[in-house]
Design a protein around this motif. Sequence first.
Motif, mmCIF file in Angstrom:
data_model
loop_
_atom_site.group_PDB
_atom_site.id
_atom_site.type_symbol
_atom_site.label_atom_id
_atom_site.label_comp_id
_atom_site.label_asym_id
_atom_site.label_seq_id
_atom_site.Cartn_x
_atom_site.Cartn_y
_atom_site.Cartn_z
ATOM 1 N N ALA A 135 0.832 -1.209 0.000
ATOM 2 C CA ALA A 135 0.000 0.000 0.000
ATOM 3 C C ALA A 135 0.864 1.255 0.000
ATOM 4 N N VAL A 136 1.929 1.254 0.770
ATOM 5 C CA VAL A 136 2.804 2.424 0.807
ATOM 6 C C VAL A 136 3.551 2.562 -0.521
ATOM 7 N N ARG A 137 3.956 1.451 -1.123
ATOM 8 C CA ARG A 137 4.604 1.522 -2.445
ATOM 9 C C ARG A 137 3.645 2.126 -3.469
ATOM 10 N N ARG A 138 2.387 1.737 -3.384
ATOM 11 C CA ARG A 138 1.386 2.305 -4.299
ATOM 12 C C ARG A 138 1.215 3.797 -4.035
ATOM 13 N N ALA A 139 1.197 4.197 -2.764
ATOM 14 C CA ALA A 139 1.091 5.614 -2.417
ATOM 15 C C ALA A 139 2.279 6.386 -2.994
ATOM 16 N N ILE A 140 3.476 5.822 -2.885
ATOM 17 C CA ILE A 140 4.675 6.477 -3.415
ATOM 18 C C ILE A 140 4.564 6.629 -4.933
ATOM 19 N N ALA A 141 4.125 5.577 -5.617
ATOM 20 C CA ALA A 141 3.986 5.631 -7.073
ATOM 21 C C ALA A 141 2.928 6.661 -7.487
ATOM 22 N N LEU A 142 1.796 6.690 -6.789
ATOM 23 C CA LEU A 142 0.738 7.649 -7.120
ATOM 24 C C LEU A 142 1.190 9.085 -6.874
ATOM 25 N N GLU A 143 1.889 9.318 -5.768
ATOM 26 C CA GLU A 143 2.353 10.667 -5.454
ATOM 27 C C GLU A 143 3.403 11.110 -6.468
ATOM 28 N N SER A 144 4.287 10.204 -6.860
ATOM 29 C CA SER A 144 5.306 10.532 -7.863
ATOM 30 C C SER A 144 4.656 10.874 -9.200
ATOM 31 N N ALA A 145 3.653 10.100 -9.600
ATOM 32 C CA ALA A 145 2.943 10.363 -10.854
ATOM 33 C C ALA A 145 2.216 11.705 -10.776
ATOM 34 N N GLN A 146 1.629 12.000 -9.644
ATOM 35 C CA GLN A 146 0.921 13.266 -9.457
ATOM 36 C C GLN A 146 1.911 14.433 -9.524
ATOM 37 N N ARG A 147 3.067 14.269 -8.909
ATOM 38 C CA ARG A 147 4.088 15.314 -8.911
ATOM 39 C C ARG A 147 4.593 15.575 -10.342
ATOM 40 N N ARG A 148 4.790 14.503 -11.103
ATOM 41 C CA ARG A 148 5.254 14.650 -12.486
ATOM 42 C C ARG A 148 4.192 15.307 -13.358
ATOM 43 N N ALA A 149 2.920 15.049 -13.049
ATOM 44 C CA ALA A 149 1.819 15.591 -13.854
ATOM 45 C C ALA A 149 1.557 17.066 -13.576
ATOM 46 N N THR A 150 2.041 17.566 -12.436
ATOM 47 C CA THR A 150 1.830 18.975 -12.102
ATOM 48 C C THR A 150 3.177 19.684 -12.068
ATOM 49 N N PRO A 151 3.610 20.209 -13.234
ATOM 50 C CA PRO A 151 4.915 20.872 -13.281
ATOM 51 C C PRO A 151 4.934 22.126 -12.390
ATOM 52 N N GLY A 152 6.144 22.484 -11.985
ATOM 53 C CA GLY A 152 6.309 23.676 -11.166
ATOM 54 C C GLY A 152 6.143 23.418 -9.674
ATOM 55 N N ARG A 153 5.984 22.173 -9.310
ATOM 56 C CA ARG A 153 5.864 21.809 -7.885
ATOM 57 C C ARG A 153 7.180 21.567 -7.302
#
Length: 153
Positions: A135-153
Amino acid sequence: MSARAGVAVMATLLLLYIVLVGQRAVLLLTSGDGLGVAMGAALVVLPLVAVWALGRELWFGWRAEQLGRRLEAEGAAPDETVRVRPSGRALREDADAAFPAFRADAEQHPDDWRVWFRLGVAYDGAGDRRRAREAVRRAIALESAQRRATPGR
C-alpha cells in the motif's frame, strides 16, 4: 534503538559484508584456478544484488517518511485512536476494528496517494507488513505520478 539508528547499523554491516565479499571475489578471480574464477564471478554478483537491494530499501524508507511528514503537515494523517502496547505497537484488535474504513476509502479513491498511505499505516497496525509495504509503495507511485503531472511543484 530508534528506527533510523537500526537502519544505519544494518546498512553499515551490509556494506562491510559487501566489501569483504568483494575482496574475496578479487582474490578468487585472480587465482587462475577455473573453479576459483567461477566462484569469484559469483561473488561479484552477490554484492551487486545486495547493493541494489539496500538502495531500494533505503529509497523506500526515505520516500515513505517523506510522504508521512507531508500527510502530517496537511493534517491528513490517520487520527483513529487505538490502544498501544508499551512498545508502541498498536493492539491488533483495535487496529483490525479501524481497518475497514481505510480499506473502503482506498476503494472509493483509488488514485489518491493519501488514502493508500493511510491504508498502509492501517495494515501495519494490524500486523500485515507485506500488505502495508504494498500500500505504501502504491502511495509512493501515485504521489510521484501526481508530482510529475503537475509541473512547477
